[in-house]
Design an enzyme around this catalytic site. Structure first.
Site, PDB file in Angstrom:
ATOM      1  N   GLU A 128       0.875  -1.200   0.074  1.00 47.00           N
ATOM      2  CA  GLU A 128       0.079   0.002  -0.107  1.00 47.00           C
ATOM      3  C   GLU A 128       0.840   1.226  -0.129  1.00 47.00           C
ATOM      4  O   GLU A 128       0.656   2.159   0.625  1.00 47.00           O
ATOM      5  CB  GLU A 128      -1.162  -0.020   1.179  1.00 47.00           C
ATOM      6  CG  GLU A 128      -1.851  -1.137   1.197  1.00 47.00           C
ATOM      7  CD  GLU A 128      -2.891  -1.128   2.343  1.00 47.00           C
ATOM      8  OE1 GLU A 128      -2.534  -0.774   3.544  1.00 47.00           O
ATOM      9  OE2 GLU A 128      -3.932  -1.721   2.230  1.00 47.00           O
ATOM     10  N   VAL A 129       1.857   1.262  -0.930  1.00 47.16           N
ATOM     11  CA  VAL A 129       2.761   2.533  -0.970  1.00 47.16           C
ATOM     12  C   VAL A 129       1.999   3.575  -1.925  1.00 47.16           C
ATOM     13  O   VAL A 129       2.312   3.744  -3.085  1.00 47.16           O
ATOM     14  CB  VAL A 129       4.138   2.072  -1.595  1.00 47.16           C
ATOM     15  CG1 VAL A 129       5.146   3.376  -1.532  1.00 47.16           C
ATOM     16  CG2 VAL A 129       4.537   0.867  -0.920  1.00 47.16           C
TER      17      VAL A 129
END
Length: 515
Positions: A128-129
């Site tokens: 979840e960057v």
């Protein structure tokens, strides 16, 4: 332990970025994890790790003095490391262009592995960057024709993983797979990442798409990833403010993963990580406390260990059932579990049906034994002595408070005819009430306040034995205080209204009796 599971490794995930238990609780619960079928832990230390040197400022107030995905979020919220954010406003993503960023991550890895020498795996995160590529330096870098978001992600992943492999031989990096899913196969192959890491395919849904997971596993294998992992959830995945885990949801999730393992490439999954998230991120509220999630963990682990031949759900039990599962119950089915809470309110009573005559009965009896309950169908989670597992008192009290405190106060304030008819918000602001109505309202309000005050005191004492003071304060303030303040406010207004005073001189206010 007889074992028919396709998952040779079964790791319980401990998320310590919220409500970290005291070490004394771990000493009680770890033997239970092992007895239930877990054979490893994934400890997400966050700020509970006893960092030293220039990283000492990362320690939480109650960080463990002795001892593992790496998340930059708890680092980048500190002023000393704000300059390493990808986007200045958000602490979610590390700037991969700064040499200091990689040096920081390497230092964290080295300190963790110094205390955990000989570990087989180190989870380096990488999920979840969201803001990767949004920083000014990244935007300039991406303007070059040969560069892309995927290349930026893979290059940083490769740099971190290479450090683990070169400096800590025998330790293999794990990564969450969501940033890899959409990267073209050829690019993944050319990056060198498949030779360095083992991806963890995570999906916490009860309606997990088995076919898409099998397809994704095939893609990863063709890219050169030698081993893959699955990740399920036993709590912390159905709502940021969830207080009670919806057990039926989590068992379905594990049943779906069993289907993936059974129908996918043979021996492609190294194991499964049963995640138990405690916060969605460092800025969110607490979700289900670990002791409250133990029954869900027990059912999920035992389902994995002994396999699941068939699972059928009553039609009204869950919104997923009609679309995903056969609604007819087999003739030899037996009930498996009890009612629970779903997001937004109390669900219908649900029952998990498992085929009798095989491992189904065995699993049910084992879970009952481990939890210390006589029957899962009739288990009353709020009765005294319900369960003998570590933290069962917290589970029982949290269940009662979560299911009934708010609703009982709502019933008194919004559905009691004396309150709504003779002591409405209009009356309360003016501290005005017919004296006889005090006799109809005050005793019930006092009784309700005394009942909940007693239970809250019991819960606070139990929480203090397991958690640090900041966790106790946060959970009670979020989940108990609002309802208790409403009750106390009603009684305070009643007391002030009962004091002798002349009626308000308001046009149209009739202080007489109706004819």
């Amino acid at each position: 332990m007889s074992c028919s599971t396709p998952f040779k490794m079964r790791l319980v995930h401990l998320d310590l970025k919220g409500a970290p238990p005291k070490v004394s609780y771990f000493s009680e619960v770890f033997p239970l994890f092992h007895a239930l079928g877990a054979n490893g832990l994934l400890i997400e230390y966050e700020d509970m790790f006893p960092y030293e040197g220039h990283l000492r400022l990362l320690r939480a107030k109650h960080a463990y003095s002795l001892p593992l995905p790496l998340s930059p979020q708890f680092v980048l919220k500190h002023a000393a490391f704000v300059h390493l954010r990808e986007v200045a406003l958000f602490p979610n993503t590390l700037n991969p262009h700064e040499a200091e960023s990689l040096a920081l991550v390497k230092d964290m890895i080295d300190q963790i592995l110094e205390l955990h020498r000989g570990v087989r795996w180190l989870h380096i995160g990488c999920d979840e960057v969201y803001y990767l590529g949004e920083g000014e330096t990244s935007k300039q870098w991406l303007q070059q024709k040969q560069n892309s978001h995927a290349k930026l992600c893979l290059s940083h992943m490769q740099a971190v993983a290479s450090h683990v492999v070169s400096q800590h031989p025998g330790t293999t990096p794990l990564v969450w797979d969501d940033m890899l899913r959409d990267i073209p196969q050829e690019q993944l192959q050319a990056s060198g990442v498949p030779q360095l890491v083992e991806p963890v395919l995570w999906d916490y849904g009860a309606d997990l798409d088995v076919h898409s997971k099998i397809f994704l596993m095939g893609k990863y294998q063709e890219c050169g990833f030698q081993r893959l992992w699955a990740a399920s959830a036993f709590k912390g995945a159905t709502g940021a403010s969830q207080a009670l885990p919806p057990v039926e949801h989590h068992i379905r999730n594990h049943e779906q993963w069993l289907q993936v393992a059974g129908r996918g490439p043979v021996d492609s999954l190294q194991g499964i990580i049963l995640t138990g998230w405690q916060r969605y991120d460092h800025f969110s509220v607490l979700c289900e406390l670990l002791p409250v999630g133990i029954p869900s963990l027990a059912a999920c682990l035992q389902s994995l260990v002994h396999g699941m031949s068939q699972l059928v759900v009553r039609p009204r039990a869950h919104p997923y059932s009609a679309a995903t599962y056969n609604e007819k119950q087999p003739a030899n089915a037996v009930p498996f579990a009890h009612s629970t809470q779903s997001s937004g309110g109390l669900s219908d009573h649900f029952c998990l049906w498992m085929v009798s005559g095989g491992f189904g009965d065995d699993v049910k009896l084992r879970v009952q034994h481990f939890l210390g309950v006589s029957s899962l169908e009739t288990m009353d989670p709020v009765s005294e002595g319900a369960g003998s597992f570590p933290g069962s008192d917290i589970h029982a009290l949290v269940t009662q408070i979560s299911l009934h405190l708010h609703s009982s106060v709502d019933i008194l304030l919004e559905r009691n005819r004396f309150v709504t008819g003779w002591f409405s918000p209009y009356h309360r602001r003016r501290k005005y009430i017919h004296p006889v109505m005090i006799q109809h309202i005050q005793p019930e309000a006092l009784s309700l306040l005394n009942r909940w005050s007693n239970l809250v005191q019991q819960l606070e004492a139990a929480l203090q034995l397991t958690f640090y003071p900041d966790t106790v304060e946060e959970w009670l303030e979020e989940n108990v205080l609002p309802s208790m303040q409403r009750l106390q406010g009603l009684l305070q207004d009643l007391g002030e209204a009962a004091a002798p005073r002349p009626p308000p001189a308001s046009p149209g206010w009739d202080t007489g009796q109706n004819p």
